[in-house]
Scaffold this active site. Structure first.
Site, PDB file in Angstrom:
ATOM      1  N   GLN A  31      -4.371  -1.069   9.862  1.00  0.00           N
ATOM      2  CA  GLN A  31      -4.339  -2.606   9.147  1.00  0.00           C
ATOM      3  C   GLN A  31      -5.243  -3.380  10.059  1.00  0.00           C
ATOM      4  O   GLN A  31      -4.810  -3.697  11.287  1.00  0.00           O
ATOM      5  CB  GLN A  31      -3.101  -2.874   8.973  1.00  0.00           C
ATOM      6  CG  GLN A  31      -2.584  -4.287   8.155  1.00  0.00           C
ATOM      7  CD  GLN A  31      -3.347  -4.682   6.743  1.00  0.00           C
ATOM      8  OE1 GLN A  31      -3.135  -3.314   5.495  1.00  0.00           O
ATOM      9  NE2 GLN A  31      -4.079  -5.954   6.566  1.00  0.00           N
ATOM     10  N   ASP A  73     -10.662   3.250   3.829  1.00  0.00           N
ATOM     11  CA  ASP A  73     -11.177   1.985   3.605  1.00  0.00           C
ATOM     12  C   ASP A  73     -13.175   1.552   3.838  1.00  0.00           C
ATOM     13  O   ASP A  73     -13.405   0.176   2.845  1.00  0.00           O
ATOM     14  CB  ASP A  73     -10.482   1.233   5.298  1.00  0.00           C
ATOM     15  CG  ASP A  73      -9.171  -0.008   4.475  1.00  0.00           C
ATOM     16  OD1 ASP A  73      -9.269  -0.297   3.446  1.00  0.00           O
ATOM     17  OD2 ASP A  73      -8.385  -0.462   5.744  1.00  0.00           O
ATOM     18  N   LYS A 124       0.893  -0.778  -0.246  1.00  0.00           N
ATOM     19  CA  LYS A 124      -0.110   0.105   0.045  1.00  0.00           C
ATOM     20  C   LYS A 124       0.331   1.581  -0.395  1.00  0.00           C
ATOM     21  O   LYS A 124       0.725   2.379  -0.897  1.00  0.00           O
ATOM     22  CB  LYS A 124      -0.730   0.018   1.566  1.00  0.00           C
ATOM     23  CG  LYS A 124      -2.367  -1.278   0.793  1.00  0.00           C
ATOM     24  CD  LYS A 124      -2.529  -1.224   2.515  1.00  0.00           C
ATOM     25  CE  LYS A 124      -3.508  -2.414   1.980  1.00  0.00           C
ATOM     26  NZ  LYS A 124      -4.434  -2.636   3.506  1.00  0.00           N
TER      27      LYS A 124
END
Lengths: 295, 295
Positions: free
Chosen positions: B98, B121, B54
């Site tokens: 994460q 997200d 990422k």
């Protein structure tokens, strides 16, 4: 064979009695009554009737009803200021802003401003998100009423194929999310669906929420399907008198369905019963008071 | 006939190039680079690989990557304090924590704490609610990647019957909501669905997101269906070597489907491309900068 009628009036009366009994216990445990604030802007006659019914049901359940009636030319800023005040008022457990609102007010903005933990209508995006994700929150009253009728009729819903006709934010989508959480296979159909009768014919459970009188015909149904008709449409009969009909063609559907809600007297009465249920749930959460799980 | 392969790697490269070009324009218009903060708690090797990918994609697109790596014994309070700091940092446009998080930390609490307007997200309940209701927000990256592949393959999706297999919060449910907004008839199937092959056989579009290797067989498919395989499962082959397979039995499915995503090289690469897309969208919204509508 003729379908069993699902008596929403009786189910609503029973839920309201249960809520009233729990309110009485809550009051003696906490020394206070749950409070529902209802805000009405303008003088739409249908809205005024709804607000009156809600206030009456609230008081009958032993809760406080706080009604705010504002003129039709109320500004958005004034309404938002009232919402802020109700958000911070400890006596208010539930806030309901009656829709529709006059054109100068952005309804989304107002609904988003209501504290999600007082949003007993379940229309705040936070509550829509909690429902989608499976977190505790408030579920809109009509969808919750549909679910309660289905559970009472069928018991465990796991594995049943439910077809929801209509994808509104206040009925279709939340009903679909609730039925998914009950482990139904869920199909969401709508005006763009191809061959709707064939889609509906797969359903063990049909929830019709489109606002089109008598749209769903008996021969669209699987034999012994359970039919929940959320539509409330006013139509003119052959005699020139107006009457209420659902989205389902009741006469033909009752010959095929296993069970069906009539209109009126089906889902309708459950909506207000679920509103006072949500208000009590809000009060209990705010006070850390334990209610029965299945309320 | 053999199905056309949907090349997710090429689609992702193209989206990343488009984002990079738009980032360059954004930088010259605003004088700043969009910033994505990624938080990694502990040393899970798979998570570390994701975080590295990422960060790399972020920098390649001309954006800032800010990585926070915390020890495995970080407390919930410490992580929440970091989220608060990132929420108020004007250089941070997107925040990604994460998953999975170590057991002492409540992931729901952390995700709910992220500013919904920096939640690239799309896991915050506010964004799940916005998606359900149809308000602008952030859509989770993998579902958005699925939608982009479907749109590129099929064009207008209105009226198509989509069957989504799997009802997770991060894939199944958001994909269903996205396809509903595209006017598909949407069926959500899952482990409790009865006669899954018959349900799948109706689908013009199949999205498989269950995490069971090779579960969906070719003879479950309608002829020429479009198949999006979200599964990434590691299995051991006859030769004892491990390899990645999807939730769809690719060998049999490609004989029936009209188009299908391979695994790997299908949906997978789209996820990171959509993450950097969401980060740029966040920066643009925060600065009132206009991006092309179809980004």
């Amino acid at each position: 064979m003729t379908a069993r009628l699902i008596d929403g009036k009786a189910a609503a009366a029973s839920l309201r009695a249960t809520v009233a009994a729990e309110v009485a216990k809550f009051r003696s445990a906490t020394g206070r009554s749950p409070g529902l604030a209802v805000v009405l802007v303008g003088e739409d006659p249908a809205s005024a009737v709804y607000v009156r019914s809600k206030g009456k049901a609230t008081v009958e359940a032993g809760m406080q009803s706080i009604e705010h009636k504002l003129p039709a030319d109320t500004s958005e800023a004034e309404l938002l200021a009232l919402v802020d005040q109700l958000n911070s008022d400890p006596a208010v457990d539930g806030i309901l802003v009656q829709l529709p609102l006059p054109p100068q007010i952005d309804a989304n903005k107002v609904i988003t401003r209501i504290d999600p933990d007082k949003d007993v209508d379940g229309f705040n995006p936070v509550n829509a998100g909690r429902l989608a994700i499976g977190l505790p929150g408030f579920v809109p009253c009509t969808p919750l009423g549909c679910l309660k009728l289905l559970r009472a009729e069928l018991g465990d819903l796991a594995g049943k194929h439910a077809v929801v006709i209509g994808r509104s934010n206040i009925v279709g989508k939340p009903v679909a999310m609730l039925l998914l959480a009950e482990h139904c296979t869920v199909t969401i159909a709508h005006s763009r669906t191809r061959n709707l009768p064939a889609v509906v014919r797969q359903a063990d459970i049909v929830v019709a929420a489109v606002g089109r009188p008598n749209m769903v015909k008996g021969d669209w149904l699987k034999l012994h399907a359970t039919v929940i008709d959320v539509g409330i449409n006013r139509v003119e009969g052959d005699d020139g008198k107006s009457r209420l009909v659902g989205d389902v063609d009741f006469a033909s559907a009752r010959e095929i369905a296993g069970a069906i809600t009539p209109v009126p007297g089906g889902v309708g009465p459950m909506t207000i019963a679920c509103l006072i249920r949500n208000t009590l749930v809000s009060a209990a959460r705010r006070d850390g008071y334990q209610l029965p799980e299945d309320l």
